[in-house]
Write a protein that holds these residues in place. Structure first.
Motif, PDB file in Angstrom:
ATOM      1  N   ILE A  56      -1.361 -25.307  40.134  1.00 61.63           N
ATOM      2  CA  ILE A  56      -0.707 -26.518  40.629  1.00 61.63           C
ATOM      3  C   ILE A  56      -1.188 -27.740  39.867  1.00 61.63           C
ATOM      4  N   THR A  57      -2.420 -27.675  39.391  1.00 58.89           N
ATOM      5  CA  THR A  57      -2.984 -28.840  38.699  1.00 58.89           C
ATOM      6  C   THR A  57      -2.253 -29.147  37.404  1.00 58.89           C
ATOM      7  N   ASN A  58      -1.493 -28.184  36.901  1.00 62.16           N
ATOM      8  CA  ASN A  58      -0.714 -28.408  35.684  1.00 62.16           C
ATOM      9  C   ASN A  58       0.703 -28.880  35.993  1.00 62.16           C
ATOM     10  N   VAL A  60       2.283 -31.812  37.849  1.00 59.58           N
ATOM     11  CA  VAL A  60       2.034 -33.090  38.501  1.00 59.58           C
ATOM     12  C   VAL A  60       3.020 -33.342  39.631  1.00 59.58           C
ATOM     13  N   LYS A  61       4.267 -32.898  39.465  1.00 59.74           N
ATOM     14  CA  LYS A  61       5.259 -33.090  40.507  1.00 59.74           C
ATOM     15  C   LYS A  61       4.860 -32.379  41.789  1.00 59.74           C
ATOM     16  N   SER A  62       4.336 -31.145  41.649  1.00 57.11           N
ATOM     17  CA  SER A  62       3.881 -30.404  42.834  1.00 57.11           C
ATOM     18  C   SER A  62       2.661 -31.069  43.457  1.00 57.11           C
ATOM     19  N   LEU A  63       1.759 -31.580  42.605  1.00 53.93           N
ATOM     20  CA  LEU A  63       0.580 -32.279  43.114  1.00 53.93           C
ATOM     21  C   LEU A  63       0.981 -33.490  43.953  1.00 53.93           C
ATOM     22  N   LEU A  64       1.916 -34.273  43.417  1.00 53.79           N
ATOM     23  CA  LEU A  64       2.367 -35.464  44.138  1.00 53.79           C
ATOM     24  C   LEU A  64       3.052 -35.092  45.450  1.00 53.79           C
ATOM     25  N   GLY A  65       3.855 -34.024  45.411  1.00 51.06           N
ATOM     26  CA  GLY A  65       4.541 -33.591  46.620  1.00 51.06           C
ATOM     27  C   GLY A  65       3.570 -33.129  47.688  1.00 51.06           C
ATOM     28  N   LEU A  66       2.543 -32.367  47.268  1.00 49.79           N
ATOM     29  CA  LEU A  66       1.541 -31.878  48.204  1.00 49.79           C
ATOM     30  C   LEU A  66       0.697 -33.024  48.747  1.00 49.79           C
ATOM     31  N   TYR A  67       0.395 -33.990  47.879  1.00 51.98           N
ATOM     32  CA  TYR A  67      -0.371 -35.163  48.308  1.00 51.98           C
ATOM     33  C   TYR A  67       0.415 -35.973  49.331  1.00 51.98           C
ATOM     34  N   THR A  87      -5.571 -32.262  46.072  1.00 54.43           N
ATOM     35  CA  THR A  87      -4.679 -33.014  45.193  1.00 54.43           C
ATOM     36  C   THR A  87      -5.276 -34.335  44.742  1.00 54.43           C
ATOM     37  N   LYS A  88      -6.019 -34.981  45.634  1.00 54.75           N
ATOM     38  CA  LYS A  88      -6.511 -36.317  45.304  1.00 54.75           C
ATOM     39  C   LYS A  88      -7.518 -36.300  44.161  1.00 54.75           C
ATOM     40  N   GLN A  89      -8.333 -35.235  44.094  1.00 53.94           N
ATOM     41  CA  GLN A  89      -9.333 -35.211  43.029  1.00 53.94           C
ATOM     42  C   GLN A  89      -8.686 -35.147  41.654  1.00 53.94           C
ATOM     43  N   TYR A  90      -7.578 -34.430  41.541  1.00 50.26           N
ATOM     44  CA  TYR A  90      -6.893 -34.329  40.254  1.00 50.26           C
ATOM     45  C   TYR A  90      -6.059 -35.573  39.947  1.00 50.26           C
ATOM     46  N   LEU A  91      -5.412 -36.103  40.963  1.00 49.80           N
ATOM     47  CA  LEU A  91      -4.615 -37.305  40.753  1.00 49.80           C
ATOM     48  C   LEU A  91      -5.490 -38.509  40.438  1.00 49.80           C
ATOM     49  N   GLU A  92      -6.655 -38.590  41.046  1.00 47.54           N
ATOM     50  CA  GLU A  92      -7.546 -39.713  40.762  1.00 47.54           C
ATOM     51  C   GLU A  92      -8.152 -39.605  39.364  1.00 47.54           C
ATOM     52  N   THR A  93      -8.355 -38.368  38.904  1.00 42.09           N
ATOM     53  CA  THR A  93      -8.823 -38.191  37.527  1.00 42.09           C
ATOM     54  C   THR A  93      -7.796 -38.757  36.556  1.00 42.09           C
TER      55      THR A  93
END
Length: 225
Positions: A56-58, A60-67, A87-93
């Motif tokens: 999922i970390t690859n 971004v659309k799924s990360l944002l949706g899950l967040y 999700t937040k740890q990857y999005l904040e990176t």
């Protein structure tokens, strides 16, 4: 004459006639999050070990949706808490690489930049909205507390200013992780307001002497214990 004047002074009751609060409990209580089901939707993002899929970390659309879905989190729903943390740890990176603080503070300006990162902009808006939701949930907690305290009924002479107390606390401590401190400060301010109005706008001199003496005895007893 002097004795009569002293008696009248001791029993004189002031009347401040404070205006009622412009806010009502229903205003804050609308912030409550309604019941919802987790209807196994989020489990598809998990692997056989129970953790969220690294793939999922690859995406971004799924990360944002899950967040964004984690906004619905209420107490007791662990899977949404896990989704938020994951999700937040990857999005904040990603955000740190592009200057998160500047973008969060100037969202309206950043979205007008031709070189803007659309993914980062959406994350900044989602994060901003999530924090606003957190503040609203805290306000709902305080509203219920104030309603249960029933200040306006028990102490009609005093000001019900829980909304203003929370805004004051929020102005002092705005960081999301310090919610407990904001709630404590707001409650303290409201209780202090009741005490202050009791002295300034209701109690007679004789009552206040007795009240002060009783209050001081409580403090001494508390210290001794």
């Amino acid at each position: 004459m002097a004795t009569q004047a002293k008696i009248e002074q001791d029993h004189f009751r002031p009347s401040a006639n404070f205006p009622s609060s412009v806010w009502c409990c229903s205003f804050a209580l609308i912030c409550d999050v309604g019941d919802h089901h987790e209807s196994d939707v989020f489990n598809k993002f998990k692997d056989n070990d129970g953790g969220f899929k690294k793939a999922i970390t690859n995406d971004v659309k799924s990360l944002l949706g899950l967040y964004e879905a984690s906004f619905l989190c209420v107490h007791g729903e662990d899977i949404l808490d896990e989704a938020l943390a994951f999700t937040k740890q990857y999005l904040e990176t990603l955000a740190e690489q592009h200057g998160k603080t500047k973008i969060h503070q100037y969202i309206s300006f950043y979205e007008k930049e031709e070189s803007r990162n659309e993914t980062l902009l959406k994350f900044a808006k989602l994060d901003y909205n999530r924090i606003q939701l957190l503040y609203r949930q805290e306000l709902a907690i305080l509203s219920r507390w104030s309603r249960d305290l029933n200040v306006t009924h028990k102490y009609p002479y005093t000001r019900d200013r829980i909304m203003e107390a929370y805004v004051w606390a929020l102005g002092s401590i705005c960081e999301p992780q310090f919610g407990a401190s904001r709630l404590m400060i707001a409650k303290y301010v409201q209780v202090e307001t009741v005490l202050n109005d009791t002295y300034d706008a209701y109690g007679t001199l004789d009552e206040l002497y007795r009240f002060t003496a009783a209050f001081e005895r409580c403090n001494v007893d508390g210290i001794d214990d």
